[in-house]
Scaffold this motif. Sequence first.
Motif, mmCIF file in Angstrom:
data_model
loop_
_atom_site.group_PDB
_atom_site.id
_atom_site.type_symbol
_atom_site.label_atom_id
_atom_site.label_comp_id
_atom_site.label_asym_id
_atom_site.label_seq_id
_atom_site.Cartn_x
_atom_site.Cartn_y
_atom_site.Cartn_z
ATOM 1 N N UNK A 1 0.818 -1.216 0.000
ATOM 2 C CA UNK A 1 0.000 0.000 0.000
ATOM 3 C C UNK A 1 0.856 1.273 0.000
ATOM 4 N N UNK A 2 2.179 1.118 0.157
ATOM 5 C CA UNK A 2 3.073 2.266 0.237
ATOM 6 C C UNK A 2 3.784 2.497 -1.094
ATOM 7 N N UNK A 3 4.194 3.737 -1.316
ATOM 8 C CA UNK A 3 4.985 4.086 -2.491
ATOM 9 C C UNK A 3 6.285 3.279 -2.445
ATOM 10 N N UNK A 4 6.592 2.485 -3.470
ATOM 11 C CA UNK A 4 7.799 1.652 -3.418
ATOM 12 C C UNK A 4 9.092 2.459 -3.351
ATOM 13 N N UNK A 5 9.035 3.741 -3.709
ATOM 14 C CA UNK A 5 10.235 4.583 -3.682
ATOM 15 C C UNK A 5 10.310 5.505 -2.476
ATOM 16 N N UNK A 6 9.219 5.580 -1.699
ATOM 17 C CA UNK A 6 9.181 6.484 -0.545
ATOM 18 C C UNK A 6 8.145 5.972 0.449
ATOM 19 N N UNK A 7 8.607 5.326 1.509
ATOM 20 C CA UNK A 7 7.660 4.731 2.460
ATOM 21 C C UNK A 7 6.995 5.760 3.357
ATOM 22 N N UNK A 8 7.260 7.046 3.126
ATOM 23 C CA UNK A 8 6.514 8.095 3.823
ATOM 24 C C UNK A 8 5.216 8.453 3.106
ATOM 25 N N UNK B 1 1.854 8.514 4.599
ATOM 26 C CA UNK B 1 1.765 7.122 5.051
ATOM 27 C C UNK B 1 1.063 7.043 6.407
ATOM 28 N N UNK B 2 0.495 5.869 6.731
ATOM 29 C CA UNK B 2 -0.311 5.752 7.958
ATOM 30 C C UNK B 2 0.456 6.080 9.235
ATOM 31 N N UNK B 3 -0.118 6.982 10.008
ATOM 32 C CA UNK B 3 0.319 7.293 11.368
ATOM 33 C C UNK B 3 -0.889 7.084 12.269
ATOM 34 N N UNK B 4 -0.712 6.330 13.343
ATOM 35 C CA UNK B 4 -1.825 6.033 14.242
ATOM 36 C C UNK B 4 -1.595 6.684 15.600
ATOM 37 N N UNK B 5 -2.641 7.323 16.093
ATOM 38 C CA UNK B 5 -2.566 7.998 17.387
ATOM 39 C C UNK B 5 -3.665 7.476 18.297
ATOM 40 N N UNK B 6 -3.380 7.468 19.586
ATOM 41 C CA UNK B 6 -4.329 7.021 20.609
ATOM 42 C C UNK B 6 -4.753 8.231 21.425
ATOM 43 N N UNK B 7 -6.068 8.387 21.557
ATOM 44 C CA UNK B 7 -6.654 9.491 22.316
ATOM 45 C C UNK B 7 -7.489 8.915 23.451
ATOM 46 N N UNK B 8 -7.488 9.619 24.564
ATOM 47 C CA UNK B 8 -8.301 9.219 25.712
ATOM 48 C C UNK B 8 -9.076 10.426 26.211
ATOM 49 N N UNK B 9 -10.312 10.185 26.622
ATOM 50 C CA UNK B 9 -11.152 11.245 27.187
ATOM 51 C C UNK B 9 -12.178 10.601 28.095
ATOM 52 N N UNK B 10 -12.876 11.417 28.850
ATOM 53 C CA UNK B 10 -13.938 10.933 29.733
ATOM 54 C C UNK B 10 -15.275 11.548 29.319
ATOM 55 N N UNK B 11 -16.352 10.845 29.679
ATOM 56 C CA UNK B 11 -17.694 11.342 29.367
ATOM 57 C C UNK B 11 -18.116 12.371 30.405
#
Length: 344
Positions: A319-326, A334-344
Motif C-alpha cells: 500500500x506504500x509508495x515503493x520509492x518512498x515509504x513516507x 503514510x499511515x500514522x496512528x494515534x491514541x486518544x483518551x477522554x472521559x464522558x
Amino acid sequence: MPSTKPSLINFSPLLTAIADGPLSAWAKTLPKQIEQTMSVERWSDMPGWQSVLENLPQITASQIDLKNSMTVGQASDCDAKTRAQLKEVLMGLHPWRKGPYDLFGLHVDTEWRSDWKWDRVLPHLAPLQDRLVLDVGCGNGYHCWRMLGEGANRVIGIDPSNKFVHQFYAIKRLLTQGLKEEQDINDFPVDVLPVGIEHLPPELRAFDTVFSMGVFYHRRSPMDHLRELKDCLRPDGQLVLETLVIDGSLIQNGLGEVLVPEGRYAKMRNVWFLPTVETLLCWMRKCGLKNPRMVDIAKTSIEEQRATEWMHFHSLQDFLDPNDDNLTVEGHPAPIRAVFIAEA
C-alpha cells in the motif's frame, strides 16, 4: 434452500447476563438484531464458517494466559497430528487479521501485531478491573481477550463482519473445551456480536470503558461517531480512541488540517477523514468529551502490519509508495496512528 441448521454460537449466556442492569434496554432488541445479521441469506459463506466450529479438534487447555499474551494451552496438550488438524480447520476462516494467537503450540501469525498496539494503549488506561467494556469494530476480538485478561467484569465486542465473529467463537470454543463440571462458559464473560454501533440504543450510558480502535476513519460522519461513543459511556466513563492522523501545520485558533481522500487511501476505499491531532482534540471537546488528550502516536511499520501465512493477501508494504515509504501508493502521507483518551 439455505441451511436451517442451528448456529453453534450460543449468545444465551450473554443475553441472560445483561437482561437486568445497565444493558437491559439493549437486551430486549439484541436477539432480533442477531437473527437479522447472522442469516445465511445475508452471508452465503456462513455454512462453511459454521463447519469450522463443528470440526475443531477436542483439546483441553492445561493453561490459559490472557494477560501477557493470547495463549491457549501448550504444545504438550496434543500431538502433532492434532495440531496439524487444528491448523487446517482454522485456515477455513482465512484471512486472520488481528492477533497473534498461540493455540496448543500452533502460532497463528496474523496480519496485525495487535499485541504491539495493546502494549502502547494499556499504560494509559484507567484500570479495567471489574469494568463493563465495549470494543467497537473489534474484528475477531483479540483485544477483547486482552481486556478480560486485565480483569474486566464483562467485555462485549461488536463487529458487523460475520467471519470475524466466527473467528472469535472458534477461539472461545478452544478455550472453553474440557472445562470441569463446576465451570462453564460464564467463566469467560466476553462475547463478540455481529452488529454495529448503530444497533445500540441511543443514550445508553452504560459502559465504564469504550474502545474504538481503527474505526474512526471509516465513518462518514466523525462527529456523529464521537457522539455515539460518548452516548455509550456512563458518566465519567473512559473513551479510548485510536485512529489514523496526519501531520500538519496548525492554523488559526488551534484548529488543524484534515485529509479527505477523494479516491482511495492506502488502497482502502472507505477512508473518509484523517485529521491532525489538534483537529481531533477539538472535535472531541466540541462533542462534550472531557479532558481529551493524545497519549501515543506511531508510524505504522511493515513489521506491525504485513502479509503472513495466515493472511496472504496484500498488506501495508503493497500500500506504500515503493520509492518512498513516507507516502501511500496514491501519494498521501503514510499511515500514522494515534491514541486518544477522554472521559464522558
